[in-house]
Design an enzyme around this catalytic site. Sequence first.
Site, mmCIF file in Angstrom:
data_model
loop_
_atom_site.group_PDB
_atom_site.id
_atom_site.type_symbol
_atom_site.label_atom_id
_atom_site.label_comp_id
_atom_site.label_asym_id
_atom_site.label_seq_id
_atom_site.Cartn_x
_atom_site.Cartn_y
_atom_site.Cartn_z
ATOM 1 N N LYS A 1 -1.145 -20.897 -3.358
ATOM 2 C CA LYS A 1 -1.862 -19.612 -3.245
ATOM 3 C C LYS A 1 -1.930 -18.907 -4.605
ATOM 4 O O LYS A 1 -2.986 -18.468 -5.027
ATOM 5 C CB LYS A 1 -1.162 -18.698 -2.215
ATOM 6 C CG LYS A 1 -0.985 -19.325 -0.838
ATOM 7 C CD LYS A 1 -0.289 -18.394 0.123
ATOM 8 C CE LYS A 1 1.142 -18.055 -0.202
ATOM 9 N NZ LYS A 1 2.091 -19.194 -0.109
ATOM 10 N N ARG B 1 9.206 -25.734 -9.950
ATOM 11 C CA ARG B 1 8.343 -24.707 -10.546
ATOM 12 C C ARG B 1 9.088 -23.832 -11.553
ATOM 13 O O ARG B 1 10.215 -23.439 -11.326
ATOM 14 C CB ARG B 1 7.805 -23.846 -9.404
ATOM 15 C CG ARG B 1 7.146 -22.574 -9.825
ATOM 16 C CD ARG B 1 6.478 -21.897 -8.677
ATOM 17 N NE ARG B 1 7.389 -21.478 -7.627
ATOM 18 C CZ ARG B 1 6.992 -20.850 -6.528
ATOM 19 N NH1 ARG B 1 5.708 -20.627 -6.331
ATOM 20 N NH2 ARG B 1 7.859 -20.480 -5.630
ATOM 21 N N ARG C 1 12.500 -18.819 -10.175
ATOM 22 C CA ARG C 1 12.766 -17.809 -9.155
ATOM 23 C C ARG C 1 14.082 -18.092 -8.427
ATOM 24 O O ARG C 1 14.358 -19.247 -8.102
ATOM 25 C CB ARG C 1 11.613 -17.790 -8.138
ATOM 26 C CG ARG C 1 10.439 -16.980 -8.613
ATOM 27 C CD ARG C 1 9.212 -17.093 -7.774
ATOM 28 N NE ARG C 1 9.383 -17.097 -6.336
ATOM 29 C CZ ARG C 1 8.379 -17.162 -5.472
ATOM 30 N NH1 ARG C 1 7.140 -17.213 -5.933
ATOM 31 N NH2 ARG C 1 8.594 -17.173 -4.186
ATOM 32 N N ARG D 1 1.458 -11.557 6.454
ATOM 33 C CA ARG D 1 2.373 -12.623 6.864
ATOM 34 C C ARG D 1 2.811 -12.461 8.308
ATOM 35 O O ARG D 1 3.589 -13.282 8.801
ATOM 36 C CB ARG D 1 3.612 -12.585 5.984
ATOM 37 C CG ARG D 1 3.578 -13.517 4.804
ATOM 38 C CD ARG D 1 4.844 -13.260 4.006
ATOM 39 N NE ARG D 1 5.322 -14.400 3.319
ATOM 40 C CZ ARG D 1 5.067 -14.653 2.039
ATOM 41 N NH1 ARG D 1 4.300 -13.862 1.347
ATOM 42 N NH2 ARG D 1 5.593 -15.717 1.477
ATOM 43 N N ARG E 1 12.167 -20.173 4.104
ATOM 44 C CA ARG E 1 10.836 -19.569 3.905
ATOM 45 C C ARG E 1 9.788 -20.320 4.734
ATOM 46 O O ARG E 1 8.873 -19.716 5.303
ATOM 47 C CB ARG E 1 10.470 -19.586 2.416
ATOM 48 C CG ARG E 1 11.237 -18.528 1.628
ATOM 49 C CD ARG E 1 11.328 -18.832 0.141
ATOM 50 N NE ARG E 1 10.048 -18.953 -0.514
ATOM 51 C CZ ARG E 1 9.876 -19.488 -1.733
ATOM 52 N NH1 ARG E 1 10.915 -19.933 -2.407
ATOM 53 N NH2 ARG E 1 8.685 -19.550 -2.264
HETATM 54 P P1 AP5 Z 1 2.128 -21.758 -6.212
HETATM 55 O O1 AP5 Z 1 0.709 -21.549 -6.587
HETATM 56 O O2 AP5 Z 1 3.154 -20.934 -6.917
HETATM 57 O O3 AP5 Z 1 2.305 -21.650 -4.640
HETATM 58 P P2 AP5 Z 1 2.345 -20.383 -3.685
HETATM 59 O O4 AP5 Z 1 1.640 -20.775 -2.437
HETATM 60 O O5 AP5 Z 1 1.854 -19.174 -4.417
HETATM 61 O O6 AP5 Z 1 3.900 -20.352 -3.421
HETATM 62 P P3 AP5 Z 1 4.932 -19.172 -3.399
HETATM 63 O O7 AP5 Z 1 6.296 -19.834 -3.430
HETATM 64 O O8 AP5 Z 1 4.685 -18.155 -4.459
HETATM 65 O O9 AP5 Z 1 4.658 -18.603 -2.006
HETATM 66 P P4 AP5 Z 1 5.556 -17.801 -1.114
HETATM 67 O O10 AP5 Z 1 4.574 -17.452 -0.104
HETATM 68 O O11 AP5 Z 1 6.807 -18.432 -0.621
HETATM 69 O O12 AP5 Z 1 6.139 -16.681 -2.097
HETATM 70 P P5 AP5 Z 1 5.805 -15.155 -2.300
HETATM 71 O O13 AP5 Z 1 5.981 -14.841 -3.717
HETATM 72 O O14 AP5 Z 1 4.519 -14.788 -1.634
HETATM 73 O O15 AP5 Z 1 2.455 -23.303 -6.420
HETATM 74 C C1 AP5 Z 1 3.764 -23.830 -6.269
HETATM 75 C C2 AP5 Z 1 4.009 -24.918 -7.336
HETATM 76 O O16 AP5 Z 1 3.161 -26.016 -7.086
HETATM 77 C C3 AP5 Z 1 3.711 -24.465 -8.771
HETATM 78 O O17 AP5 Z 1 4.639 -25.073 -9.638
HETATM 79 C C4 AP5 Z 1 2.307 -25.000 -9.040
HETATM 80 O O18 AP5 Z 1 2.113 -25.272 -10.425
HETATM 81 C C5 AP5 Z 1 2.289 -26.253 -8.193
HETATM 82 N N1 AP5 Z 1 0.969 -26.530 -7.610
HETATM 83 C C6 AP5 Z 1 0.095 -25.624 -7.088
HETATM 84 N N2 AP5 Z 1 -0.999 -26.260 -6.613
HETATM 85 C C7 AP5 Z 1 -0.796 -27.592 -6.828
HETATM 86 C C8 AP5 Z 1 -1.554 -28.751 -6.534
HETATM 87 N N3 AP5 Z 1 -2.755 -28.695 -5.929
HETATM 88 N N4 AP5 Z 1 -1.013 -29.956 -6.881
HETATM 89 C C9 AP5 Z 1 0.206 -30.044 -7.504
HETATM 90 N N5 AP5 Z 1 0.957 -28.960 -7.811
HETATM 91 C C10 AP5 Z 1 0.471 -27.758 -7.468
HETATM 92 O O19 AP5 Z 1 6.979 -14.476 -1.424
HETATM 93 C C11 AP5 Z 1 8.337 -14.532 -1.829
HETATM 94 C C12 AP5 Z 1 9.180 -13.721 -0.873
HETATM 95 O O20 AP5 Z 1 8.778 -12.333 -0.907
HETATM 96 C C13 AP5 Z 1 9.070 -14.103 0.619
HETATM 97 O O21 AP5 Z 1 9.958 -15.177 0.940
HETATM 98 C C14 AP5 Z 1 9.456 -12.782 1.304
HETATM 99 O O22 AP5 Z 1 10.853 -12.571 1.274
HETATM 100 C C15 AP5 Z 1 8.809 -11.735 0.388
HETATM 101 N N6 AP5 Z 1 7.425 -11.402 0.793
HETATM 102 C C16 AP5 Z 1 6.290 -11.600 0.055
HETATM 103 N N7 AP5 Z 1 5.198 -11.178 0.714
HETATM 104 C C17 AP5 Z 1 5.647 -10.704 1.913
HETATM 105 C C18 AP5 Z 1 4.991 -10.150 3.043
HETATM 106 N N8 AP5 Z 1 3.652 -10.027 3.082
HETATM 107 N N9 AP5 Z 1 5.754 -9.774 4.104
HETATM 108 C C19 AP5 Z 1 7.114 -9.904 4.079
HETATM 109 N N10 AP5 Z 1 7.793 -10.426 3.030
HETATM 110 C C20 AP5 Z 1 7.069 -10.826 1.956
#
Ligand code: AP5
Length: 214
Positions: free
Chosen positions: A13, A126, A160, A87, A171
């Site tokens: 994402k 990552r 992270r 979410r 997660r």
């Molecule tokens: P990346 O693009 O970073 O993936 P992502 O989907 O953004 O993953 P996140 O880990 O950031 O998502 P998340 O939803 O767990 O975390 P968030 O920060 O929202 O890609 C991942 C890796 O793969 C990278 O190294 C990239 O280079 C590689 N990659 C990407 N695409 C690729 C491809 N096609 N092929 C190969 N490699 C690839 O949330 C973190 C925490 O915050 C949550 O656990 C929760 O506690 C809290 N939180 C956030 N939002 C909310 C909400 N709305 N409600 C409640 N709690 C929340």
Amino acid sequence: MDIILLGPPGAGKGTQAQRLVATRGMIQLSTGDMLREAVAKGTPTGLKAKAVMEAGELVSDAIVSALIGERLDSCVGHGAIFDGFPRTKHQAEALEILLGERDRTLDHVIELVVDEEALVVRITGRFTCANCGASYHDKFHLPKVEGTCDVCGHHEFKRRPDDNEQTVRTRMAEYRAKTAPILPYYEEKGLVRRVDGMGSVEEVAAAIDAILDG
Ligand code: AP5
């Protein structure tokens, strides 16, 4: 155009949102980034969120909905990319109200369809530039010059605290239990578009572009 990028942790994402910011001038609204910023600054929101995030659980709907409401006001004249929000069903309903209050409507909910086991490898490898936030990976995307950010030339990188295997599995369980069930809500509205998230970054990007240009 306002879109949601939906998918489990590591689905790509953030990677795709950053590309859309660069290529289309859209604005990325990542609740994960907003919460990490709040934690780093030690704000009241950050203090509440820190332990929850490190456990891999979801922060309260009220906190994240308020964060999105504040940032949405800076998106006037630009498309918004909701990355990691909504979410829960409650957040999806809150988003509809927040958009309606600003005469905005959702155009697409793009689901990145992925294989969870492969995502554990993606996430645990990552790392990002400590200065500009450019994203790298131990196996798939190393800096061109070892130890030097391709984008800004900085030499420090960070990982992270929630990117360890145990937290990643929590997660993912949270995603399956609370986030995946919002898909039918958007399906009823005819907004869901599915993209194979297991292709290369470029292939996924091309599939998303085809939806946005379609
Ligand atoms: P990346 O693009 O970073 O993936 P992502 O989907 O953004 O993953 P996140 O880990 O950031 O998502 P998340 O939803 O767990 O975390 P968030 O920060 O929202 O890609 C991942 C890796 O793969 C990278 O190294 C990239 O280079 C590689 N990659 C990407 N695409 C690729 C491809 N096609 N092929 C190969 N490699 C690839 O949330 C973190 C925490 O915050 C949550 O656990 C929760 O506690 C809290 N939180 C956030 N939002 C909310 C909400 N709305 N409600 C409640 N709690 C929340």
